[in-house]
Motif scaffolding. Structure first.
Motif, mmCIF file in Angstrom:
data_model
loop_
_atom_site.group_PDB
_atom_site.id
_atom_site.type_symbol
_atom_site.label_atom_id
_atom_site.label_comp_id
_atom_site.label_asym_id
_atom_site.label_seq_id
_atom_site.Cartn_x
_atom_site.Cartn_y
_atom_site.Cartn_z
ATOM 1 N N GLU A 43 0.807 -1.218 0.000
ATOM 2 C CA GLU A 43 0.000 0.000 0.000
ATOM 3 C C GLU A 43 0.843 1.272 0.000
ATOM 4 O OE1 GLU A 43 -3.350 0.231 2.657
ATOM 5 O OE2 GLU A 43 -3.561 -1.956 2.634
ATOM 6 N N GLU A 44 1.929 1.272 0.754
ATOM 7 C CA GLU A 44 2.771 2.470 0.828
ATOM 8 C C GLU A 44 3.321 2.821 -0.559
ATOM 9 O OE1 GLU A 44 6.799 4.191 3.003
ATOM 10 O OE2 GLU A 44 6.036 2.232 3.597
ATOM 11 N N THR A 45 3.787 1.811 -1.284
ATOM 12 C CA THR A 45 4.332 2.031 -2.625
ATOM 13 C C THR A 45 3.251 2.544 -3.565
ATOM 14 O OG1 THR A 45 5.960 0.299 -2.281
ATOM 15 C CG2 THR A 45 5.514 0.929 -4.572
ATOM 16 N N LEU A 46 2.082 1.921 -3.517
ATOM 17 C CA LEU A 46 0.981 2.344 -4.390
ATOM 18 C C LEU A 46 0.533 3.764 -4.062
ATOM 19 C CD1 LEU A 46 -1.103 -0.944 -4.628
ATOM 20 C CD2 LEU A 46 0.588 -0.049 -6.238
ATOM 21 N N THR A 83 18.268 -5.125 -13.393
ATOM 22 C CA THR A 83 19.460 -4.536 -12.783
ATOM 23 C C THR A 83 19.176 -3.104 -12.345
ATOM 24 O OG1 THR A 83 20.316 -3.759 -14.903
ATOM 25 C CG2 THR A 83 21.056 -5.921 -14.168
ATOM 26 N N GLY A 84 18.040 -2.585 -12.723
ATOM 27 C CA GLY A 84 17.675 -1.217 -12.368
ATOM 28 C C GLY A 84 16.291 -0.885 -12.889
ATOM 29 N N PHE A 85 15.869 0.338 -12.677
ATOM 30 C CA PHE A 85 14.547 0.797 -13.067
ATOM 31 C C PHE A 85 14.676 2.042 -13.923
ATOM 32 C CE2 PHE A 85 14.031 -1.270 -8.964
ATOM 33 C CZ PHE A 85 13.018 -2.173 -9.253
ATOM 34 N N TRP A 86 13.729 2.247 -14.787
ATOM 35 C CA TRP A 86 13.636 3.492 -15.529
ATOM 36 C C TRP A 86 12.175 3.756 -15.839
ATOM 37 C CZ3 TRP A 86 14.865 -1.052 -17.849
ATOM 38 C CH2 TRP A 86 14.182 -1.399 -19.004
ATOM 39 N N ASN A 102 12.234 9.411 -7.447
ATOM 40 C CA ASN A 102 13.369 8.624 -6.961
ATOM 41 C C ASN A 102 12.998 7.837 -5.710
ATOM 42 O OD1 ASN A 102 15.098 9.356 -9.026
ATOM 43 N ND2 ASN A 102 15.861 11.147 -7.941
ATOM 44 N N LYS A 103 12.235 8.439 -4.801
ATOM 45 C CA LYS A 103 11.772 7.721 -3.611
ATOM 46 C C LYS A 103 10.907 6.534 -4.016
ATOM 47 C CE LYS A 103 11.522 11.574 -0.328
ATOM 48 N NZ LYS A 103 10.583 12.373 0.480
ATOM 49 N N LEU A 104 10.014 6.759 -4.988
ATOM 50 C CA LEU A 104 9.143 5.684 -5.457
ATOM 51 C C LEU A 104 9.961 4.544 -6.057
ATOM 52 C CD1 LEU A 104 6.437 4.414 -6.223
ATOM 53 C CD2 LEU A 104 6.408 5.886 -8.245
ATOM 54 N N LEU A 105 10.930 4.853 -6.889
ATOM 55 C CA LEU A 105 11.757 3.811 -7.498
ATOM 56 C C LEU A 105 12.540 3.045 -6.441
ATOM 57 C CD1 LEU A 105 13.054 5.657 -10.683
ATOM 58 C CD2 LEU A 105 11.186 4.014 -10.513
ATOM 59 N N ASN A 106 13.039 3.735 -5.422
ATOM 60 C CA ASN A 106 13.735 3.059 -4.322
ATOM 61 C C ASN A 106 12.790 2.151 -3.545
ATOM 62 O OD1 ASN A 106 16.233 4.197 -4.889
ATOM 63 N ND2 ASN A 106 15.882 5.958 -3.550
#
Length: 118
Positions: A43-46, A83-86, A102-106
């Motif tokens: 839920e936090e991520t969403l 290996t990462g996100f974009w 950036n917080k969301l991707l982390n």
């Protein structure tokens, strides 16, 4: 799935699609989303993702929103190559959302690490 493919546009990226937000006129917030099963219970991520989508949406002209609905263009999509996100975003140059993105991707990375270790 066919609807997801239509929204995604680039079918070869479907395997790496993590999250996609788009305009949905019937949704209470006006924004719908698709997310991989591994993140669907975080839920936090969403909530973080919805906040970013809302900020982007609030700063787009109504004409742009109408075109995005008609053409089924997403507000943003997040991909991984393991290996990462974009992300592929609508024009966010005038918005100050980079830190939140950036917080969301982390957060997504942390969620997926937790799933992988369980």
């Amino acid at each position: 799935m066919a609807e997801n493919q239509k929204r995604s546009g680039n079918l070869e990226n479907l395997d790496s699609l993590i999250m996609s937000f788009y305009y949905e006129q019937g949704a209470p917030s006006g924004i719908g989303f698709e997310v991989i099963e591994q993140l669907s219970h975080n839920e936090e991520t969403l909530c973080m993702a919805m906040n970013v989508a809302t900020k982007i949406s609030d700063n787009l002209p109504d004409e742009a929103k109408e075109i995005m609905v008609k053409e089924e263009v997403p507000l943003y999509r997040i991909y991984t190559d393991h290996t990462g996100f974009w992300g592929e975003w609508c024009d966010t140059e005038t918005l100050d959302v980079e830190q939140e993105i950036n917080k969301l991707l982390n957060q997504i990375a942390e969620n997926l690490k937790e799933v992988a270790t369980n």
